[in-house]
Design a protein around this motif. Structure first.
Motif, PDB file in Angstrom:
ATOM      1  N   ILE A   1       0.813  -1.216   0.000  1.00 52.17           N
ATOM      2  CA  ILE A   1       0.000   0.000   0.000  1.00 52.17           C
ATOM      3  C   ILE A   1       0.850   1.271   0.000  1.00 52.17           C
ATOM      4  N   GLU A   2       2.157   1.131   0.181  1.00 57.77           N
ATOM      5  CA  GLU A   2       3.040   2.294   0.207  1.00 57.77           C
ATOM      6  C   GLU A   2       3.030   2.987  -1.157  1.00 57.77           C
ATOM      7  N   LYS A   3       3.178   4.293  -1.168  1.00 58.20           N
ATOM      8  CA  LYS A   3       3.186   5.075  -2.408  1.00 58.20           C
ATOM      9  C   LYS A   3       4.572   5.594  -2.761  1.00 58.20           C
ATOM     10  N   ASN A   4       5.411   5.767  -1.759  1.00 55.66           N
ATOM     11  CA  ASN A   4       6.756   6.294  -1.979  1.00 55.66           C
ATOM     12  C   ASN A   4       7.680   5.186  -2.477  1.00 55.66           C
ATOM     13  N   ASP A   5       8.550   5.504  -3.432  1.00 53.80           N
ATOM     14  CA  ASP A   5       9.413   4.474  -4.016  1.00 53.80           C
ATOM     15  C   ASP A   5      10.345   3.841  -2.993  1.00 53.80           C
ATOM     16  N   ALA A   6      10.954   4.656  -2.121  1.00 56.91           N
ATOM     17  CA  ALA A   6      11.873   4.100  -1.122  1.00 56.91           C
ATOM     18  C   ALA A   6      11.136   3.204  -0.131  1.00 56.91           C
ATOM     19  N   ALA A   7       9.903   3.573   0.238  1.00 58.67           N
ATOM     20  CA  ALA A   7       9.111   2.749   1.155  1.00 58.67           C
ATOM     21  C   ALA A   7       8.729   1.416   0.516  1.00 58.67           C
ATOM     22  N   ILE A   8       8.427   1.443  -0.788  1.00 61.52           N
ATOM     23  CA  ILE A   8       8.110   0.194  -1.500  1.00 61.52           C
ATOM     24  C   ILE A   8       9.333  -0.710  -1.542  1.00 61.52           C
ATOM     25  N   VAL A   9      10.510  -0.130  -1.777  1.00 59.77           N
ATOM     26  CA  VAL A   9      11.739  -0.941  -1.815  1.00 59.77           C
ATOM     27  C   VAL A   9      12.018  -1.555  -0.445  1.00 59.77           C
ATOM     28  N   VAL A  10      11.762  -0.809   0.635  1.00 59.35           N
ATOM     29  CA  VAL A  10      11.945  -1.349   1.987  1.00 59.35           C
ATOM     30  C   VAL A  10      11.045  -2.565   2.203  1.00 59.35           C
TER      31      VAL A  10
END
Length: 202
Positions: free
Chosen positions: A77-86
């Motif tokens: 559900i994350e929208k930020n690219d760095a959060a998705i990679v995490v």
């Protein structure tokens, strides 16, 4: 003025200090990281993402083109690219980065494992990522000038790299640079820094 910049120091023998995380800067007792990026899309406005649950940090320079596909595939559900990679790293480990397409550098710091990964996409980046090591730690930066400011490397020309530079005209087609003791990360590769073992490997 904003620019694309990645700058970091991993200290083998860092002094105990509390974790500090601001938008462009992260510091703990063994890592000091600065990341700046020119924001082009809605999903890339965050400079450094730190996930408190997994204690994993991520910074992305450039862009990951298939974020929507990754998010849909794993139900993220994350929208930020760095959060998705995490989240991708939490689910798949470092091999999860092979699912990312685009033009990027990714920095991942797994605090509990005391591991850092610096990954470059298959297509590379317009900025090189330089790194150097010594008995005190590891230094990395997209700016050779900044790297040399922190890394106490003797400034000696790498004769073999100079020959390759002249032969291939403006490019050295491997990890070498014009300076001895300084290397660069090549496309489709990642640098693994293992703090516990004091080890650096590509």
């Amino acid at each position: 003025m904003k620019q694309n910049l990645l700058n970091g120091i991993v200290r083998w023998n860092g002094e105990a200090q509390p974790r500090r995380h601001e938008d462009e800067h992260f510091q703990n007792d063994w890592l000091d990281l600065t990341a700046q990026r020119i924001s082009l899309f809605d999903f890339d406005e965050q400079q450094i993402c730190f996930d408190a649950e997994t204690q994993t940090l991520c910074a992305v320079l450039g862009y990951v083109a298939n974020l929507d596909d990754i998010a849909q595939r794993y139900g993220l559900i994350e929208k930020n690219d760095a959060a998705i990679v995490v989240r991708l790293y939490a689910l798949c480990g470092i091999q999860g980065l092979t699912e990312c397409d685009g033009v990027f550098f990714i920095v991942l710091c797994d605090e509990p494992a005391r591991m850092i990964y610096l990954a470059q996409s298959e297509w590379g980046m317009s900025l090189p990522l330089y790194y150097a090591t010594d008995q005190r730690g590891v230094y990395f930066s997209t700016s050779l000038k900044r790297l040399l400011r922190h890394a106490p490397q003797p400034r000696r020309l790498n004769d073999e790299a100079v020959k390759q530079f002249l032969q291939f005209e403006h490019i050295i087609p491997n990890a070498a640079t014009l300076l001895q003791g300084v290397q660069k990360l090549v496309p489709r590769a990642y640098l693994q820094i293992d703090w516990e073992r004091r080890n650096v490997a590509v």
